[in-house]
Design a protein around this motif. Structure first.
Motif, PDB file in Angstrom:
ATOM      1  N   PRO A 242      -2.929   0.584  -3.730  1.00  0.00           N
ATOM      2  CA  PRO A 242      -3.933   0.894  -3.036  1.00  0.00           C
ATOM      3  C   PRO A 242      -3.780   1.791  -1.668  1.00  0.00           C
ATOM      4  O   PRO A 242      -2.415   2.056  -1.300  1.00  0.00           O
ATOM      5  CB  PRO A 242      -4.341  -0.720  -2.329  1.00  0.00           C
ATOM      6  CG  PRO A 242      -3.099  -1.590  -2.933  1.00  0.00           C
ATOM      7  CD  PRO A 242      -2.384  -0.681  -3.759  1.00  0.00           C
ATOM      8  N   GLU A 243      -4.607   2.572  -1.391  1.00  0.00           N
ATOM      9  CA  GLU A 243      -4.530   3.502  -0.438  1.00  0.00           C
ATOM     10  C   GLU A 243      -4.335   2.896   0.847  1.00  0.00           C
ATOM     11  O   GLU A 243      -5.259   2.154   1.482  1.00  0.00           O
ATOM     12  CB  GLU A 243      -5.597   4.798  -0.463  1.00  0.00           C
ATOM     13  CG  GLU A 243      -5.496   5.621   0.472  1.00  0.00           C
ATOM     14  CD  GLU A 243      -6.751   6.804   0.268  1.00  0.00           C
ATOM     15  OE1 GLU A 243      -6.370   7.940   0.777  1.00  0.00           O
ATOM     16  OE2 GLU A 243      -7.751   6.422  -0.137  1.00  0.00           O
TER      17      GLU A 243
ATOM     18  N   GLY B 167      -9.541   5.167  -3.559  1.00  0.00           N
ATOM     19  CA  GLY B 167      -8.827   4.064  -2.978  1.00  0.00           C
ATOM     20  C   GLY B 167      -7.804   3.672  -3.516  1.00  0.00           C
ATOM     21  O   GLY B 167      -7.019   2.526  -3.487  1.00  0.00           O
ATOM     22  N   THR B 168      -7.268   4.551  -4.677  1.00  0.00           N
ATOM     23  CA  THR B 168      -5.953   4.320  -5.256  1.00  0.00           C
ATOM     24  C   THR B 168      -5.265   5.548  -5.283  1.00  0.00           C
ATOM     25  O   THR B 168      -5.657   6.681  -5.395  1.00  0.00           O
ATOM     26  CB  THR B 168      -6.333   3.967  -6.860  1.00  0.00           C
ATOM     27  OG1 THR B 168      -7.281   2.711  -6.937  1.00  0.00           O
ATOM     28  CG2 THR B 168      -5.293   3.761  -7.555  1.00  0.00           C
TER      29      THR B 168
ATOM     30  N   GLN C   8       0.850  -1.207  -0.043  1.00  0.00           N
ATOM     31  CA  GLN C   8       0.106  -0.037   0.009  1.00  0.00           C
ATOM     32  C   GLN C   8       0.969   1.343  -0.088  1.00  0.00           C
ATOM     33  O   GLN C   8       2.053   1.290   0.375  1.00  0.00           O
ATOM     34  CB  GLN C   8      -0.989  -0.123   1.071  1.00  0.00           C
ATOM     35  CG  GLN C   8      -1.918  -1.220   1.263  1.00  0.00           C
ATOM     36  CD  GLN C   8      -2.778  -1.132   2.317  1.00  0.00           C
ATOM     37  OE1 GLN C   8      -2.315  -0.913   3.523  1.00  0.00           O
ATOM     38  NE2 GLN C   8      -4.107  -1.487   2.291  1.00  0.00           N
TER      39      GLN C   8
END
Length: 90
Positions: free
Chosen positions: A78-79, A38-39, A3
């Protein structure tokens, strides 16, 4: 998949960029677009002067589209649950 852990600053004044941050050690510029929930896009090998110019830019979105996209390779990450104050979210 790892992440994104680069601390980002929120950009509520931008219509395109949700937040961005820079890690000078790895020279990675993290950009979260408002349209990509979320990205986080982490652009690789971004020199410190380019990251500083983005931070100083009046239009973060225009800067990314003109100076970053297509010029630097990126990883789509991904965050991580990190708030914009610098700590992990509860």
């Amino acid at each position: 998949m790892p992440q994104s852990t680069i601390q980002r600053t929120a950009t509520p004044e931008s219509s395109q960029i949700d937040s961005f941050g820079y890690d000078p050690t790895s020279q990675r510029l993290a950009v979260k677009f408002k349209s990509t929930s979320g990205t986080v896009y982490e652009y690789r090998n971004v020199p410190p002067d380019v990251a500083a110019a983005m931070a100083a830019s009046d239009s973060k979105g225009s800067f990314v589209y003109r100076q970053i996209k297509g010029k630097y390779d990126f990883d789509r990450m991904p965050e991580e649950a990190v708030d914009t104050e610098g700590g992990a979210a509860d």
